[in-house]
Structure formats: C-alpha cells, structure tokens
Design a protein around this motif. Structure first.
Motif, PDB file in Angstrom:
ATOM      1  N   THR A 175       0.841  -1.215   0.000  1.00 46.76           N
ATOM      2  CA  THR A 175       0.000   0.000   0.000  1.00 46.76           C
ATOM      3  C   THR A 175       0.865   1.250   0.000  1.00 46.76           C
ATOM      4  O   THR A 175       0.563   2.234  -0.703  1.00 46.76           O
ATOM      5  CB  THR A 175      -0.927  -0.014   1.207  1.00 46.76           C
ATOM      6  OG1 THR A 175      -1.685  -1.240   1.202  1.00 46.76           O
ATOM      7  CG2 THR A 175      -1.904   1.145   1.161  1.00 46.76           C
ATOM      8  N   ARG A 226      -6.436   5.437   1.757  1.00 44.83           N
ATOM      9  CA  ARG A 226      -7.475   4.836   2.596  1.00 44.83           C
ATOM     10  C   ARG A 226      -7.118   3.400   2.974  1.00 44.83           C
ATOM     11  O   ARG A 226      -7.294   2.971   4.124  1.00 44.83           O
ATOM     12  CB  ARG A 226      -8.811   4.856   1.834  1.00 44.83           C
ATOM     13  CG  ARG A 226      -9.414   6.251   1.684  1.00 44.83           C
ATOM     14  CD  ARG A 226     -10.846   6.164   1.192  1.00 44.83           C
ATOM     15  NE  ARG A 226     -10.941   5.505  -0.114  1.00 44.83           N
ATOM     16  CZ  ARG A 226     -10.870   6.120  -1.284  1.00 44.83           C
ATOM     17  NH1 ARG A 226     -10.674   7.452  -1.332  1.00 44.83           N
ATOM     18  NH2 ARG A 226     -10.971   5.471  -2.419  1.00 44.83           N
ATOM     19  N   ALA A 227      -6.574   2.639   2.026  1.00 44.06           N
ATOM     20  CA  ALA A 227      -6.193   1.250   2.313  1.00 44.06           C
ATOM     21  C   ALA A 227      -5.067   1.190   3.330  1.00 44.06           C
ATOM     22  O   ALA A 227      -5.005   0.277   4.162  1.00 44.06           O
ATOM     23  CB  ALA A 227      -5.758   0.563   1.010  1.00 44.06           C
ATOM     24  N   ARG A 271      -4.556   3.264   5.878  1.00 43.60           N
ATOM     25  CA  ARG A 271      -5.112   3.478   7.217  1.00 43.60           C
ATOM     26  C   ARG A 271      -5.818   2.212   7.726  1.00 43.60           C
ATOM     27  O   ARG A 271      -5.666   1.822   8.887  1.00 43.60           O
ATOM     28  CB  ARG A 271      -6.090   4.669   7.190  1.00 43.60           C
ATOM     29  CG  ARG A 271      -5.396   6.029   7.013  1.00 43.60           C
ATOM     30  CD  ARG A 271      -6.354   7.166   7.345  1.00 43.60           C
ATOM     31  NE  ARG A 271      -7.515   7.177   6.448  1.00 43.60           N
ATOM     32  CZ  ARG A 271      -7.559   7.843   5.298  1.00 43.60           C
ATOM     33  NH1 ARG A 271      -6.517   8.579   4.910  1.00 43.60           N
ATOM     34  NH2 ARG A 271      -8.645   7.812   4.556  1.00 43.60           N
ATOM     35  N   ASP A 272      -6.583   1.544   6.879  1.00 43.95           N
ATOM     36  CA  ASP A 272      -7.269   0.315   7.288  1.00 43.95           C
ATOM     37  C   ASP A 272      -6.282  -0.776   7.667  1.00 43.95           C
ATOM     38  O   ASP A 272      -6.465  -1.507   8.650  1.00 43.95           O
ATOM     39  CB  ASP A 272      -8.177  -0.180   6.156  1.00 43.95           C
ATOM     40  CG  ASP A 272      -9.305   0.806   5.875  1.00 43.95           C
ATOM     41  OD1 ASP A 272      -9.605   1.624   6.767  1.00 43.95           O
ATOM     42  OD2 ASP A 272      -9.865   0.759   4.749  1.00 43.95           O
ATOM     43  N   THR A 273      -5.194  -0.915   6.926  1.00 43.12           N
ATOM     44  CA  THR A 273      -4.214  -1.979   7.182  1.00 43.12           C
ATOM     45  C   THR A 273      -3.481  -1.725   8.493  1.00 43.12           C
ATOM     46  O   THR A 273      -3.197  -2.661   9.266  1.00 43.12           O
ATOM     47  CB  THR A 273      -3.205  -2.048   6.023  1.00 43.12           C
ATOM     48  OG1 THR A 273      -3.915  -2.229   4.792  1.00 43.12           O
ATOM     49  CG2 THR A 273      -2.252  -3.198   6.204  1.00 43.12           C
ATOM     50  N   ALA A 281      -4.703  -0.268  11.128  1.00 43.82           N
ATOM     51  CA  ALA A 281      -5.637  -0.628  12.203  1.00 43.82           C
ATOM     52  C   ALA A 281      -5.682  -2.145  12.403  1.00 43.82           C
ATOM     53  O   ALA A 281      -5.711  -2.647  13.530  1.00 43.82           O
ATOM     54  CB  ALA A 281      -7.028  -0.089  11.866  1.00 43.82           C
ATOM     55  N   GLN A 282      -5.649  -2.930  11.309  1.00 47.59           N
ATOM     56  CA  GLN A 282      -5.653  -4.397  11.416  1.00 47.59           C
ATOM     57  C   GLN A 282      -4.380  -4.891  12.106  1.00 47.59           C
ATOM     58  O   GLN A 282      -4.425  -5.804  12.936  1.00 47.59           O
ATOM     59  CB  GLN A 282      -5.767  -5.023  10.022  1.00 47.59           C
ATOM     60  CG  GLN A 282      -7.108  -4.798   9.363  1.00 47.59           C
ATOM     61  CD  GLN A 282      -7.152  -5.407   7.961  1.00 47.59           C
ATOM     62  OE1 GLN A 282      -6.223  -6.110   7.574  1.00 47.59           O
ATOM     63  NE2 GLN A 282      -8.221  -5.104   7.225  1.00 47.59           N
TER      64      GLN A 282
END
Length: 889
Positions: free
Chosen positions: A408, A727-728, A730-732, A734-735
C-alpha cells in the motif's frame, strides 16, 4: 503497401476466428507476456510465404495449428487472411483487377498448406513475388522479431545489403534475375548436350560406313567359302566310303573271335559250378565243429565266474558277521546313555515350571504401564498440534498484514509520482499536437507535386516498355531462326564430312573406271549390276590388264523391243560405250519373258539391281548387292548434301545478319527502358518519401492528440489510485494493531513440544519393558515343549532296545549258517572244470580238421572263379571290339 485487415482462425493461440483491423497511421497491440502478441507477427510472416518451421518457433509447420487445451479440443486446420489496399493499382498484372487483394493461406493436418489470392488458387512463389515487388515479404527487415535489432547491428555486409536493396525497392528484381540466370544455365546445359549428341551421331555414321565395307567383303568371301565347302564335302564322302569297306571286314573278324571266346567262357563256368557243389558239406562240418568249441568255451568261462562269485560271497558273509557284532556292542552303549538323558530332562522340566510361576501378573502390569504412557503422549501431541496450527494462522495473518502495508505504501508513492508525470505530459503533448498540424500541411503540398512527377514517369515507362517488348519479340524470333538455320547447316556439314570421308576411303586413286562414270540418281544399282566388279578395273595402258577404248559397233545388235538402254541414264567414259550399248533397263515383271530374246553379250537389269544375262544366268538384287552401286549412291548423295549445305549456309548467314541488327535495336530499346525505369524509381522514391513524410506528420499529430487525451485520463486515474491507496493504508495499520502478540504464542508451542518429547521417552521405556517380559515367557514355553519331545523320544528308544538286541542275535546265527554252506561250493566247481577241459581239447581237434578240408575246397573254387572271370573278360573284350566295328560300319 498498406495492410487493412488480418484475420486468424485456428492459428496458434487464436482458436476462434479473430479479425484485426489495421487503420492508417500507427496501430498498437498491447498485452501481458504470453497473451499472443508475437503470434500476430508470425501470422503476417506465415501468410506472406514463410516456409521455415523454426521461424514459427516450432519443430514442424503443422505446429502452427491450435493443439488443444484442457477445455478446448485441438483444431484440424489453421487459416490466416491478409487484406491489402490496392486502390492505387500498383500490384502485378495478375493481381491488379480489384481495389483490394486478399491473400489467404490454409494448412490442414497431413495435407500441407495452400495459398489463395482473391479466392483463386495460386502458387507460393506467386505470393512471395507479390510482396517482393512491394519491397516486403516474410524475410523483410520491416518485420522486427525478438532479437532482430541486435542481429542487424552485428550483421555481415551481405545481410545489410539485403536490407538496403529492400529499402530501395529492388528485391523483387533481384529474385527475378536469379530465376532468369537459372533458366539460362539450364539452356546452356541443353545446348552442350545437343553438341554431344551430334558428335555421337557422327561417330555412329563412321562406324556404319566401316560395317558396310565389311559386309561387302563378307559377300565375296562367302562365295569362295561355299565353293571350298563343296570340295571338302566330296572328299569326305570318298574317305567315308573307303572306311565303310574296312569296317565291314573288321566286323566279320570280330564276330568269329567272339564265338570262340563264348565257348571258352561256358567251359570255365561249368568248372566253377562243380567246385561250388563240393564246398557246402565241408562248410557245414566246419560250422558244427566251431559251434561245439564255442559252447564248451562258454561253459568253461561260466564255471570260472561261479568260482569267483563263491569266493566273493564267502568274503561278504565274513564281513557281515563282523558288522553284526559291532552293532550289538553299540546297542548296549546306547541303552546305558538313554537312562542318563531321561534323568537330566526331568530335572530341566522342573526348573522351567518353577520359573513360569507369576509370569502372567508381571506381563499384565507391564502392558498397563505402557498403555498409560501412550495415553499421556497422545494427549500432549493433540494439544501441541492444535496450538501449532493456531500459531501458524496467526503468523500468516501477521505476514499478510505486513505485506499489505508495504504494497500500500509503494502504491501510494507510485500513484502520486505518476500523477505529477501525467500533468507534465499533458503540457508536452499539447505543444507537439500544434507542431504536427503545421507539418501535415507542408507534407500534403509536397505529396501533390511528387504525384504529378510520378504520373509523367509512368507514361514514359509504358511507352518504353511497349517499344522494347516489340523489339524483343522480333529479336527472339530472329534468334530462334538463326539457331535453327545454323543447326541445320552444322548437321548437313557433319553429314557431308562423314560421307566425304567414306567416299574417300573407297577411292581407288583415280585408277578405277568407276571413278569416271556418273549415273543419274536412282539408277546406281542397275549400273552396278550391269558391270559388277569390272568397274574396279582401270584403263589399260600399252601393257597390263584393264579397259581399252574401242570404236563403237558399226551395226550393234538391237535390244528386244520395249527395252530402254541403260546408257541413256549413264554419263560414262568412252571405254564403256560398247558394254553399255548392250545393257537394257526393264521392269522385273517383264524380265523373264525378255531374257529368252537376248543376243550374245546382252543383259537386262532393273533399277533395284536384278540381272538377267543372255546365257540364262539370273541374279537377284537382295542376294549380292553391288559394291559399285553402293559407292555410286554415296557419290550422288554427297552431291545432293553439298548443294543443300551451301543453301543452308546462305540462309544461316542471312539469319545471323538480321539477328545482329535486331540485337542492336534491342540494346537501344533496353537502354531507353532502363532510363525510363530509373526515372520512375526516382519518382517512386520521391513519392514514397513524401508519403512517409505525410504519414509521419499525420501520425505525429494523431499521436500527440492521443497523448493529450491519454495524459488527462492518466492524471485522473493516478489521483484516484493515490486516494484509494491512502485509505487502504489506514485500514491496514488498524488491522496490524488489533492482532495478538506472535512471540508469546511461539513460546507456548516450544514448552508444549518439550513436554511431548518427555512423554514419548517414558512411553518407549515402558513399552520396551513389556516386550522383554513377553519374550522371556515365550522362550520358556518353547523350551518346555522341546524337553517334552526329547523325553518321549528317549523313552521310546529305551523301550525298543531289548527287541533290537534279540533281532541282532538271530541275524548273527543265520550269517554263520550261510558262511558254512558257501565254503563248500568252490570244491564242487573245481571238479566240473576238469571235465570241461577234456571235452574242449577233443572239439578243438575236430574243428582244425574241418578247417583244413574247407580251405582246400575254397582254393579250388577261387581258381575256377578266376579262370571263369578271365574267360568272361576275354569274351567281353571281343564283344566290345565287334560292337565298335559294327558302330563304325
């Protein structure tokens, strides 16, 4: 040459019919590796006539057919069609009828490939020449395959020359030149062969002349040979008649000698028969005496063998008695050993029974301990497996999240950079589009000017080609006429030379009267039959043999009515006037009736060479052709051939002059055509340059405009990709924060693995103890069974010992009785031997007397048989002598 469409069906990866439209300008094919982009270039090369399987990246040409896949069956054929724009009508004459040319190549498994042009069958050579005339083809450097740029850079001068020739538009001319050179070489080879054949025919003609001379000699020698054979046959008949009289006398003498020899033979046969009758009684007595002697000898030998067998039986019985004594002593010893062994086995059985007590309890305890250890190990291993799988899943989730974070971040950086680059490309493409519009306007004006120049050059070339074609046709006809007349003249010259040599060999140096005569054609055989060998005689001088000139007859005898004189067809010397005046020329059907009317010295002949003389002699033409007639025919034929040769030489000279004039005219027309073609090539080159410039300007403008649109789309696409990547990311992140710690889980797995190893070691130790207890019990049971079997065997042996001892005592008693009886037999045999010896001496004396009497009778018989054979041999010799005499008679 402008390609407009490429259609593929079953070619390599294009299993379904696929159309590729090729518009003017630049057409690009984009795709990932392995999608079939290179197959399009190979399809172009293949439809333009490529025949090398290696150029198609295959081992055979059928490899271009779709070979099938997991979900699609294989195809049985492949087809590629290429459509070419021919609106300018620049194609060769055979393909210039339509505005578009569609070239199709189709290959079928096990049937080969075929070409079609506008739905008509054509040769592969025609297709290759079509593209070669347009300076392209399957081997054109314009078709750039993988690795070809480096090959062109490192190419040899010959390969670079091919590229330059194609760029200059003359590759098709070079191919046609190569074909013309091959045809010229084939024509030269044929001309050399024709010259060889002419030489062979000349040699055959000379050989036939020699054979004709030999045939003439054969006829002369044959006549002499027939006379000699007649004289020889008469002499042989006289000698045979005298030999017949001598043979008949010899037969009479041999018959008398044979009668005497037969009488002597019969007397000798009678003496031999008397000797044979006296011999059988003597031979019978000899056979009786010999049989008696033989029977007594057999009886003597039988008694001797009986005495030997009696001695052998005494020795055998004595050895048997000694062996039986030893067997009885051994049985006493075995009986004592059996008692000791039984006591030992009873003690060992008691010890084994004591060791067996408590074995089942020990075995059950060891088995329970081993099972308990196995259950503990299984529980630990199950827990370890579950924990290991959980840790593996956690590690995979950590790895995937880390890779997703890395990808990413890279995507975000790349999209941001590409968006900036696309914005700069929008500005550059707009400037390039403006420049392309100006360049396209200038190229269109230059193209119109060059097109006018090309039209003028085309008109001039058409006129020059028409003039050259006319002169070339006339020159070809003149060359063919010259070759024909020269060939005819050479053939006549060879025939004249051969016939002249043949005539020269038969020339008598002017000494023959034949050389002074000239006969009309067709009358040579008649002239030769009329004079025969007299024509070889010379003119006679004051002395010697030959022809003498005499004055003509004052009143020559007239030939029969209706007979034409031969002298009317012969221009002969004066010495032949009298002879020719008495020779008439008639038809063979009338000759028999006219022969009886001939006067002395007159003769008749036919044109075929038949002869009828006044004295009744007649000679057929086929029996003995005249050598003089053959020579006269050769002389007349030589004169005809010389006249024909002179006429042919004159025609050949005229044809050569006309061919030279037309060749000069052809050279002038060819030079004019060459100049017109050079002008057209220059105009073509200028037009091609102008077209390339116009196409390049148009392509640059279209490309620049396309770049502007593509750059604007790229800016939007890369901006959207950058926002999505942010955006991807930020999501990664958090995971990754929500995942458990991987190190603690791996420490738990390691502790549980140590516990599993300890449980496995305990289980193995208890299982080993159980196996050891089990093996000891099995060994005791096996030994106890062995002890029971051995005790039963020794008990049976001890129970049967008394019976074996009684049996041995009985056998010893019988052996002693047999030994006593055997010792009395040799004395009885000795008495019988003395009686047989006395009788054998008497029989020997009787046989000797019979042998002497028989030998005397046989000697007398041999003497009588020898006398009979001598008499028979003498009689046979006499009979053979008589038979030879009769055969000779």
């Amino acid at each position: 040459m402008q390609f407009t469409r490429l259609r593929l069906n079953g070619f390599k990866s294009f299993v379904d019919p696929t159309d590729l439209v090729i518009a003017r300008g630049l057409t690009g094919v984009v795709g990932p590796n392995g999608c079939g982009k290179s197959n399009l270039l190979e399809a172009l090369r293949w439809v333009m006539g490529e025949n090398r399987p290696t150029a198609m990246r295959g081992a055979g040409m059928e490899d271009v057919i779709f070979a099938g896949a997991a979900t699609r069956p294989a195809r049985n054929f492949a087809e590629v069609s290429l459509t070419v724009d021919n609106s300018d009508r620049l194609a060769p004459a055979g393909f210039n009828d339509t505005d578009q040319i569609e070239v199709t190549r189709r290959i079928t498994r096990d049937a080969g490939s075929a070409f079609k042009c506008n739905a008509k069958e054509v040769r592969a050579r025609d297709v290759q020449m079509l593209f070669a005339d347009a300076s392209t083809g399957s081997h054109s450097p314009a078709l750039v395959r993988q690795g070809q740029i480096s090959e062109l850079i490192n190419a040899k001068p010959k390969s670079r020359r091919r590229v330059l020739e194609e760029a200059a538009g003359i590759s098709g001319l070079y191919q046609r030149r190569h074909e013309a050179e091959l045809r010229l070489r084939a024509t030269e080879t044929n001309l050399d062969r024709v010259a060889d054949v002419v030489d062979q025919l000349a040699g055959q003609l000379a050989q036939l002349a020699r054979q004709a001379k030999q045939a003439a000699r054969y006829r002369v020698i044959g006549a002499e040979l027939r006379v000699a054979e007649g004289m020889l046959l008469y002499r042989r008949w006289r000698e045979a008649d005298e030999a017949l009289r001598d043979a008949r006398a010899a037969v009479l003498a041999a018959t008398q000698s044979a009668a005497r020899a037969e009488a002597a033979s019969r007397a000798a046969t009678a003496a031999r028969e008397e000797a044979e009758q006296a011999l059988p009684p003597l031979r019978e007595e000899q056979a009786i005496a010999g049989a008696l002697v033989q029977r007594l000898r057999v009886e003597r030998d039988t008694l001797r063998d009986r005495a030997a067998r009696a001695q052998d039986q005494i020795a055998t019985l004595e050895a048997r008695a000694a062996q039986l004594g030893r067997d009885r002593a051994r049985e006493d010893s075995l009986t004592r050993d059996a008692g000791d062994t039984l006591a030992r086995l009873d003690w060992e059985r008691g010890e084994l029974d004591k060791a067996t007590e408590g074995h089942d309890e020990r075995l059950a305890a060891a088995e329970a301990a081993a099972a308990e250890a196995a259950e503990v190990l299984a529980g630990h291993e199950e827990a370890l497996t579950a924990l290991t799988e959980e840790v593996a899943r956690l590690a995979a989730r950590h790895g995937a999240v880390e890779r997703l974070l890395t990808d990413t971040r890279k995507t975000l950086a790349r999209s941001t950079q590409e968006a900036d680059t696309a914005r700069a490309a929008v500005e550059d493409a707009g400037a390039a589009a403006a420049r392309g519009v100006d360049a396209e306007t200038e190229a269109a004006a230059a193209l119109a000017t060059v097109a006018e120049r090309l039209a003028a050059a085309e008109d001039a070339l058409a006129a020059a080609e028409d003039a050259r074609a006319q002169v070339q046709g006339d020159e070809a006809d003149a060359r063919a006429a010259r070759s024909e007349t020269e060939g005819e003249a050479r053939a006549l010259a060879a025939e004249v030379a051969a016939l002249r040599r043949l005539v020269a060999r038969e020339d008598g140096g002017g000494a023959q009267i034949l050389d002074e005569a000239r006969v009309a054609p067709g009358y040579e055989r008649a002239f030769g039959a009329a004079l025969g060998d007299d024509l070889r005689a010379p003119r006679a001088g004051e002395t010697g043999s030959g022809w003498v000139a005499l004055p003509p007859y004052g009143a020559p005898p007239a030939l029969p009515d209706g007979v034409e004189p031969l002298a009317a067809h012969v221009d002969g010397p004066d010495v032949l006037v009298r002879r020719l005046g008495q020779v008439g020329l008639v038809d063979p059907a009338q000759a028999a009736a006219l022969q009886v009317r001939l006067l002395p010295g007159q003769r008749l002949v036919s044109r075929a060479g038949d002869l009828w003389r006044w004295d009744g002699f007649r000679a057929a033409a086929e029996d003995a052709p005249s050598a003089a007639a053959l020579r006269l025919e050769q002389i007349n034929r030589l004169a005809e051939l010389e006249a024909a040769h002179d006429a042919a030489a004159a025609r050949a000279e005229a044809a050569a002059e006309r061919h030279a004039d037309l060749a000069a005219a052809l050279a002038t027309a060819t030079e004019a055509d060459r100049a017109a073609r050079a002008e057209r090539r220059a105009a073509d080159a200028a037009l091609a340059d102008a077209q390339r410039a116009a196409s390049k300007a148009e392509a640059d403008r279209a490309l620049a405009e396309g770049r502007v649109d593509s750059a604007k789309l790229a800016v939007d696409r890369h901006a959207e990709a950058a926002a999505a990547a942010e955006r991807a990311l930020r999501d990664t992140e958090a995971q990754a924060a929500a995942l458990p710690d991987l190190g603690d889980s791996r420490a738990q797995v390691e502790n549980l693995r140590i516990a599993v190893e300890a449980a496995r070691l305990t289980m193995l130790t208890r299982r080993s103890t159980h196996d050891e207890v089990k093996r000891e019990g099995q060994a005791r049971v096996a030994r106890l069974q062995t002890v029971v079997k051995e005790r039963a065997l020794w008990a049976d042996r001890l129970a049967t010992a008394d019976a074996r001892m009684a049996e041995l005592d009985a056998r010893i008693a019988r052996c002693e009785d047999d030994l006593t009886a055997a010792r009395a037999v040799p004395d009885e045999i000795a008495v019988s031997q003395e009686q047989v010896v006395v009788r054998l001496d008497e029989a020997e004396a009787r046989r000797m007397a019979a042998d002497d009497a028989c030998a005397g009778a046989e000697a007398a018989l041999r003497a009588a048989s020898g006398a009979e054979r001598d008499a028979e041999r003498a009689a046979a010799d006499v009979r053979e002598t008589r038979a030879r005499s009769e055969t000779r008679a």
